[in-house]
Scaffold this active site. Structure first.
Site, PDB file in Angstrom:
ATOM      1  N   ARG A 105       0.872  -1.190   0.000  1.00  0.00           N
ATOM      2  CA  ARG A 105       0.000   0.000   0.000  1.00  0.00           C
ATOM      3  C   ARG A 105       0.896   1.222   0.000  1.00  0.00           C
ATOM      4  O   ARG A 105       1.656   1.453   0.958  1.00  0.00           O
ATOM      5  CB  ARG A 105      -0.912   0.008   1.229  1.00  0.00           C
ATOM      6  CG  ARG A 105      -1.645   1.328   1.423  1.00  0.00           C
ATOM      7  CD  ARG A 105      -2.749   1.260   2.449  1.00  0.00           C
ATOM      8  NE  ARG A 105      -3.862   0.480   1.975  1.00  0.00           N
ATOM      9  CZ  ARG A 105      -5.064   0.455   2.562  1.00  0.00           C
ATOM     10  NH1 ARG A 105      -5.294   1.181   3.654  1.00  0.00           N
ATOM     11  NH2 ARG A 105      -6.033  -0.285   2.065  1.00  0.00           N
ATOM     12  N   HIS A 132      -7.547   0.746  -6.165  1.00  0.00           N
ATOM     13  CA  HIS A 132      -7.644  -0.164  -5.012  1.00  0.00           C
ATOM     14  C   HIS A 132      -8.262  -1.473  -5.513  1.00  0.00           C
ATOM     15  O   HIS A 132      -9.377  -1.837  -5.152  1.00  0.00           O
ATOM     16  CB  HIS A 132      -8.498   0.478  -3.919  1.00  0.00           C
ATOM     17  CG  HIS A 132      -8.401  -0.201  -2.579  1.00  0.00           C
ATOM     18  ND1 HIS A 132      -7.522  -1.240  -2.309  1.00  0.00           N
ATOM     19  CD2 HIS A 132      -9.076   0.013  -1.419  1.00  0.00           C
ATOM     20  CE1 HIS A 132      -7.671  -1.621  -1.055  1.00  0.00           C
ATOM     21  NE2 HIS A 132      -8.615  -0.878  -0.490  1.00  0.00           N
ATOM     22  N   GLN A 135      -9.894  -4.320  -3.308  1.00  0.00           N
ATOM     23  CA  GLN A 135     -11.217  -4.008  -2.766  1.00  0.00           C
ATOM     24  C   GLN A 135     -12.313  -4.344  -3.771  1.00  0.00           C
ATOM     25  O   GLN A 135     -13.366  -4.888  -3.406  1.00  0.00           O
ATOM     26  CB  GLN A 135     -11.289  -2.523  -2.397  1.00  0.00           C
ATOM     27  CG  GLN A 135     -12.618  -2.121  -1.806  1.00  0.00           C
ATOM     28  CD  GLN A 135     -12.860  -2.710  -0.430  1.00  0.00           C
ATOM     29  OE1 GLN A 135     -12.026  -2.584   0.446  1.00  0.00           O
ATOM     30  NE2 GLN A 135     -13.997  -3.365  -0.228  1.00  0.00           N
ATOM     31  N   ASP A 231     -17.722   6.096  -0.925  1.00  0.00           N
ATOM     32  CA  ASP A 231     -16.426   6.020  -0.239  1.00  0.00           C
ATOM     33  C   ASP A 231     -16.234   7.356   0.467  1.00  0.00           C
ATOM     34  O   ASP A 231     -16.945   8.334   0.197  1.00  0.00           O
ATOM     35  CB  ASP A 231     -15.315   5.771  -1.280  1.00  0.00           C
ATOM     36  CG  ASP A 231     -13.921   5.608  -0.664  1.00  0.00           C
ATOM     37  OD1 ASP A 231     -13.830   5.274   0.545  1.00  0.00           O
ATOM     38  OD2 ASP A 231     -12.926   5.814  -1.382  1.00  0.00           O
ATOM     39  N   CYS A 271     -16.332   0.443   1.055  1.00  0.00           N
ATOM     40  CA  CYS A 271     -15.088  -0.269   1.339  1.00  0.00           C
ATOM     41  C   CYS A 271     -14.678  -0.162   2.807  1.00  0.00           C
ATOM     42  O   CYS A 271     -13.949  -1.013   3.301  1.00  0.00           O
ATOM     43  CB  CYS A 271     -13.978   0.236   0.419  1.00  0.00           C
ATOM     44  SG  CYS A 271     -13.519   1.961   0.666  1.00  0.00           S
ATOM     45  N   ARG A 299     -12.869  -9.491   1.732  1.00  0.00           N
ATOM     46  CA  ARG A 299     -11.476  -9.132   1.473  1.00  0.00           C
ATOM     47  C   ARG A 299     -10.583 -10.359   1.680  1.00  0.00           C
ATOM     48  O   ARG A 299      -9.666 -10.626   0.918  1.00  0.00           O
ATOM     49  CB  ARG A 299     -11.017  -7.988   2.401  1.00  0.00           C
ATOM     50  CG  ARG A 299     -11.697  -6.655   2.182  1.00  0.00           C
ATOM     51  CD  ARG A 299     -11.349  -6.042   0.840  1.00  0.00           C
ATOM     52  NE  ARG A 299      -9.918  -5.886   0.639  1.00  0.00           N
ATOM     53  CZ  ARG A 299      -9.190  -4.836   1.042  1.00  0.00           C
ATOM     54  NH1 ARG A 299      -9.783  -3.834   1.678  1.00  0.00           N
ATOM     55  NH2 ARG A 299      -7.892  -4.753   0.797  1.00  0.00           N
TER      56      ARG A 299
HETATM   57  N1  NVA Z   1     -10.370   6.203  -1.040  1.00  0.00           N
HETATM   58  C1  NVA Z   1      -9.946   5.764   0.265  1.00  0.00           C
HETATM   59  C2  NVA Z   1     -10.066   4.284   0.386  1.00  0.00           C
HETATM   60  C3  NVA Z   1      -9.738   3.751   1.745  1.00  0.00           C
HETATM   61  C4  NVA Z   1      -9.815   2.244   1.840  1.00  0.00           C
HETATM   62  C5  NVA Z   1      -8.500   6.191   0.512  1.00  0.00           C
HETATM   63  O1  NVA Z   1      -7.675   6.102  -0.400  1.00  0.00           O
HETATM   64  O2  NVA Z   1      -8.218   6.648   1.628  1.00  0.00           O
HETATM   65  N1   CP Z   2     -11.125  -0.889   2.735  1.00  0.00           N
HETATM   66  C1   CP Z   2      -9.842  -0.833   3.118  1.00  0.00           C
HETATM   67  O1   CP Z   2      -8.907  -0.960   2.307  1.00  0.00           O
HETATM   68  O2   CP Z   2      -9.683  -0.650   4.454  1.00  0.00           O
HETATM   69  P1   CP Z   2      -8.323  -0.373   5.216  1.00  0.00           P
HETATM   70  O3   CP Z   2      -7.858   1.014   4.825  1.00  0.00           O
HETATM   71  O4   CP Z   2      -8.685  -0.451   6.670  1.00  0.00           O
HETATM   72  O5   CP Z   2      -7.310  -1.400   4.827  1.00  0.00           O
END
Ligand code: NVA
Ligand code: CP
Length: 315
Positions: A105, A132, A135, A231, A271, A299
């Protein structure tokens, strides 16, 4: 020595429609039996690296890798030499000699692409600023679970409303199109998806029988939808613009009034983490149409299927 090219999952269209389908079928099998297949027999390590916070991704990859018979090596990037400026290429060249896969990540998609370019083991996108894709696999698995199988996904209309310029919107378009869905993305002007991502998603949709449209009205997006998703309005990295983001998204909140435009049996996904009273109301996310806890569980199953598929294809 194998001549098979290593397979990575950096963005949703790294899986063809048939490959995505195979991963989802395996995901359903893992839902039925968590130990149906264990490709990481023996103490094989998988590096799971985080440049950004995470709950679900960290836990689901950790639990999943353990259930596949491997060892999750969870690394906070800031506490590693990556955080002190060691190059991505050198990190890849060290990790791939000791780990069976690298899950990361991070911020820029270019960083992930560099990791993959130097890695001889599969690299998986655990979220970047751009996509992502793990997800979306879980979300597609949830649709399959609730609608009667993987065959039922194609043709469903998925409406995403909110920050249409973020990673989730991009992955819904590309991953949803790969699955043959009709994807409608709705967001305010200034927060719409990049033209190249829309074009790529539409190109895939033309092959799969799906479609991808972008609108600026929330009710237009949700009208008749089978799946309604949203989201956070403030993704990780967007915190500095939180004030200017407070107003434009308000008409895109998923509340009971907006949901009334969707199909009667529509399911609601998110998500997570969710901000009740912002992008979604408590009544909706905690209500009868919400499938967010199945989605969060999925997930685990989807990522076990993905890792299994990548490792077997790269062997
Ligand atoms: N769009 C959000 C998704 C979190 C799982 C982010 O990037 O923070
Ligand atoms: N949905 C998701 O990716 O959650 P986290 O940021 O908690 O990993």
């Amino acid at each position: 020595m194998s001549t098979t090219a290593v397979r990575h999952f950096l963005r949703d269209d790294d899986l063809s429609p048939a490959e995505q389908r195979a991963v989802l079928e395996l995901g359903l099998a893992f839902r039925e039996d968590r130990y149906v297949r264990s490709p990481l027999r023996g103490p094989q390590a998988v590096a799971v690296i985080f440049d950004k916070p995470s709950t679900r991704t960290r836990v689901s990859f950790s639990a999943g890798i353990a259930e596949l018979g491997g060892y999750p090596l969870v690394i906070d990037a800031q506490s590693s030499q990556l955080g002190r400026g060691e190059s991505v290429a050198d990190t890849a060249r060290v990790l791939d000699r000791q780990c069976s896969a690298i899950v990361w990540r991070t911020f820029g998609q270019d960083r992930l692409e560099e990791m993959a370019a130097y890695s001889s083991v599969p690299v998986v996108n655990a979220l970047t600023d751009a996509f992502h894709p793990c997800q979306i696999l879980a979300d597609l698995l949830t649709v399959a679970q609730l609608r009667g199988g993987v065959d039922a996904i194609a043709g469903q209309t998925l409406a995403y409303v909110g920050d249409a310029a973020n990673n989730m919107a991009a992955s819904y378009m590309v991953g949803g199109a790969t699955a043959g869905m009709h994807v409608r993305v709705g967001g305010p002007q200034g927060y719409l998806p990049a033209a190249d991502v829309v074009a790529r998603a539409q190109e895939i949709a033309a092959e799969t029988g799906g479609s991808v449209t972008v609108v600026t009205d929330a009710a237009d997006a949700v009208s008749g939808a089978d799946v309604v998703v949203t989201d956070t309005w403030i993704s990780m990295g967007d915190e500095a613009s939180a004030e200017e983001r407070a107003r434009p998204f308000v008409p895109f909140q998923v509340d009971d009034a907006l949901l009334a435009h969707a199909a009667d049996d529509a399911i609601v996904l998110h998500c997570l983490p969710a901000y009740r009273g912002k992008e979604i109301t408590a009544e909706v996310i905690d209500g009868p149409r919400s499938a967010v806890w199945d989605e969060a569980e999925n997930r685990l199953h989807a990522q076990k299927a993905l890792l299994t598929w990548l490792l077997e294809e790269s062997a």
